[in-house]
Design an enzyme around this catalytic site. Structure first.
Site, mmCIF file in Angstrom:
data_model
loop_
_atom_site.group_PDB
_atom_site.id
_atom_site.type_symbol
_atom_site.label_atom_id
_atom_site.label_comp_id
_atom_site.label_asym_id
_atom_site.label_seq_id
_atom_site.Cartn_x
_atom_site.Cartn_y
_atom_site.Cartn_z
ATOM 1 N N CYS A 276 0.822 -1.224 0.000
ATOM 2 C CA CYS A 276 0.000 0.000 0.000
ATOM 3 C C CYS A 276 0.850 1.265 0.000
ATOM 4 O O CYS A 276 0.327 2.352 -0.217
ATOM 5 C CB CYS A 276 -0.931 0.010 1.205
ATOM 6 N N CYS B 18 -2.841 -3.564 8.700
ATOM 7 C CA CYS B 18 -2.344 -2.233 9.075
ATOM 8 C C CYS B 18 -1.713 -2.261 10.470
ATOM 9 O O CYS B 18 -0.854 -1.422 10.775
ATOM 10 C CB CYS B 18 -3.462 -1.209 9.037
HETATM 11 FE FE1 FES Z 1 -1.437 0.493 4.289
HETATM 12 FE FE2 FES Z 1 -3.302 0.492 6.174
HETATM 13 S S1 FES Z 1 -3.604 0.410 4.013
HETATM 14 S S2 FES Z 1 -1.176 0.199 6.409
#
Ligand code: FES
Length: 130
Positions: A35, A104
């Site tokens: 991400c 996360c």
């Molecule tokens: Fe990357 Fe939450 S989407 S740590």
């Protein structure tokens, strides 16, 4: 209906212990390649206990809430206990996260562990110089 628990929203809207520590005893950095989120954790250590934790983060609301909760969980703990804080502990502290946000919590737990390891490495290398 909100997908996040009340605790997640509280930590996200009012993050605790955000910032840096100028003379940190340990620094841990971790990123999530999937991400692109990134966390840097700073710790101060006194008598084998974590006396302060701060962090800088570029991340999603869940990762910010996890980092904030992690600091409150770690401050005051001895290094062994702080090292044992897991992703699951952080998720539980926040009264859960949506399934797709569970990962996360790994940033916060790993960032703290890396900061503690950095502290030990600095400690060992300074001991070897004596
Ligand atoms: Fe990357 Fe939450 S989407 S740590």
């Amino acid at each position: 209906m909100n997908i996040y628990s009340k605790k997640v929203l509280q930590h996200f809207s009012n993050p605790k212990n955000a910032g840096t520590i100028e003379d940190a005893d340990g620094i841990g950095e971790i990123g999530d390649p999937n991400c692109g989120d990134f966390l840097r954790v700073f710790i101060k250590v006194v008598d084998n206990h974590i006396s302060d934790v701060k962090y800088q983060i570029r991340g999603c609301p869940a990762s910010i809430a996890c980092a904030s909760a992690m600091t409150e969980m770690a401050i005051g703990k001895n290094l062994d206990d702080a090292m044992m804080i897991t992703d699951d502990d952080i998720v539980n502290e926040l009264d859960g996260l949506p399934e797709f946000k569970i990962h996360c919590s790994a940033l916060a737990a790993s960032g703290l562990q890396k900061a503690i390891i950095d502290y030990f490495e600095k400690y060992i290398s300074s001991s070897n110089k004596k």
